[in-house]
Design an enzyme around this catalytic site. Structure first.
Site, PDB file in Angstrom:
ATOM      1  N   LYS A  11     -28.895  13.294  28.733  1.00  0.00           N
ATOM      2  CA  LYS A  11     -28.996  12.109  27.864  1.00  0.00           C
ATOM      3  C   LYS A  11     -30.390  11.505  27.972  1.00  0.00           C
ATOM      4  CE  LYS A  11     -29.089   8.799  31.224  1.00  0.00           C
ATOM      5  NZ  LYS A  11     -30.334   8.187  31.586  1.00  0.00           N
ATOM      6  N   ASP A 141     -23.057   6.813  34.859  1.00  0.00           N
ATOM      7  CA  ASP A 141     -23.385   7.587  33.647  1.00  0.00           C
ATOM      8  C   ASP A 141     -22.348   8.666  33.337  1.00  0.00           C
ATOM      9  OD1 ASP A 141     -25.739   6.273  33.082  1.00  0.00           O
ATOM     10  OD2 ASP A 141     -27.038   7.733  34.085  1.00  0.00           O
TER      11      ASP A 141
END
Ligand code: ATP
Length: 314
Positions: A11, A141
């Site tokens: 990401k 995350d």
């Protein structure tokens, strides 16, 4: 099936704002996260023993219980002891393509892949939100990495609201191989330097965090306006990482001079990304930055925003 191969994307942070202190000592964050097609490959295989065996082809990644992918397997074994007894242990093989300790959630996405993979291997039938909930206990995350795509992340990063996907954006990503930034160091330093401006009242934290929903970056994403998105890139952690790591600042400047739409450090760094007009533009920028820096230590990738998280390899 006794084995699955999963694709675990990295990401980038299009937006990272540190809002304040939380009673649980984490930071309250407002982030906009984007999955990219730079991905690790994770192979999961059932074992006849009750062990976890992990192998990663990257020398800086541990193979023991300190690997977050290993911890994900331990978590599933603890949570589902009967299924574990039925199916036995797991062998995890990680092929690393995502740079390590780069602010790209490399470890978190590996952990997310193990959760998704064991759910399949053991036929547990857990929903995406149940997997995200389990993931949140491993790292902030991890829930985003399960679902992927484009999302607003609040709380300590684990509360997700999906946004329309941005799969036509091309990105160049740069990371010095020998440079690593510790995420805990970056947040700790930020707290030391900017902690006085924090919001500490939890009611206000919630109000402030929700403000990102109406933020200009969200509007730009809703309009699929890449130029506007590039103008609104934001990362509070740049305030501490760029002064401490001049190479990162220089790389960011080199991207800016290469005529990109916008450039920013991802997460706690040290990777820097740049948004480009097209794939051709991204390839051109990559070449220009490679020539300008002339440094073998710099890895450069052309990558694309994608609309998904963990997937089974076809
Ligand atoms: P984030 O963006 O979530 O903060 P990151 O991309 O900055 O993560 P990682 O690549 O996850 O950082 O690596 C951080 C540290 O975790 C490294 O020092 C690495 O040795 C360790 N680590 C443990 N498990 C893994 C894994 N599966 N993959 C990569 N690193 C791992």
């Amino acid at each position: 099936m006794h084995s699955y191969t999963l694709i675990a994307p990295a990401k980038i942070n299009l937006y990272l704002e540190i809002i304040g202190d939380r009673p649980d000592h984490y930071h309250e964050l407002a982030m906009i996260l984007q999955s990219i097609d730079l991905a690790d490959e994770i192979e999961l295989r059932s074992l006849n023993t009750d062990r976890i065996r992990l192998h990663c082809d990257h020398p800086q990644v541990p193979s023991d219980e300190s690997n977050i992918a290993y911890q994900a397997a331990e978590l599933m074994m603890r949570k589902f002891p009967n299924t574990f007894a039925k199916y036995g242990g797991v062998e995890i093989s990680i092929t690393k393509r995502i740079p390590v300790a780069a602010g790209l959630a490399g470890g978190s996405t590996n952990a997310a892949a193990v959760l998704v993979g064991i759910n399949l291997l053991w036929k547990l039938g857990l929903t995406q939100s149940e997997l995200e909930e389990l993931g949140a206990t491993l790292g902030s995350d991890v829930p985003f990495c399960v679902a992927g795509g484009t999302a607003i992340a609040t709380g300590r990063g684990e509360q997700l609201s999906p946004l329309p996907s941005l799969n036509s954006i091309y990105i160049v990503l740069g990371k010095y191989k020998s440079l690593e930034v510790s995420t805990p160091w970056a947040y700790k330093t930020y707290r030391t330097q900017f902690g006085d401006s924090y919001i500490r009242d939890s009611d206000n934290l919630a109000v402030r965090a929700s403000a990102v929903h109406s933020g200009e970056m969200v509007k730009a994403i809703l309009h699929q306006d890449v130029k506007e998105i590039a103008q609104k890139l934001h990362n509070d952690l740049e305030k501490v990482v760029l002064p401490a790591y001049p190479q990162v600042l220089e790389l960011r400047e080199t991207f800016a001079n290469a005529g990109v739409l916008g450039t920013m450090m991802s997460g706690s760094g040290p990777s820097v990304f740049a948004l480009c007009e097209s794939q051709e533009h991204a390839e051109q920028v990559k070449q220009q930055v490679k020539t300008a820096t002339n440094n073998e230590d710099l890895e450069l990738f052309v990558t694309q925003a994608i609309a998904h998280g963990i997937q089974i390899a076809s």
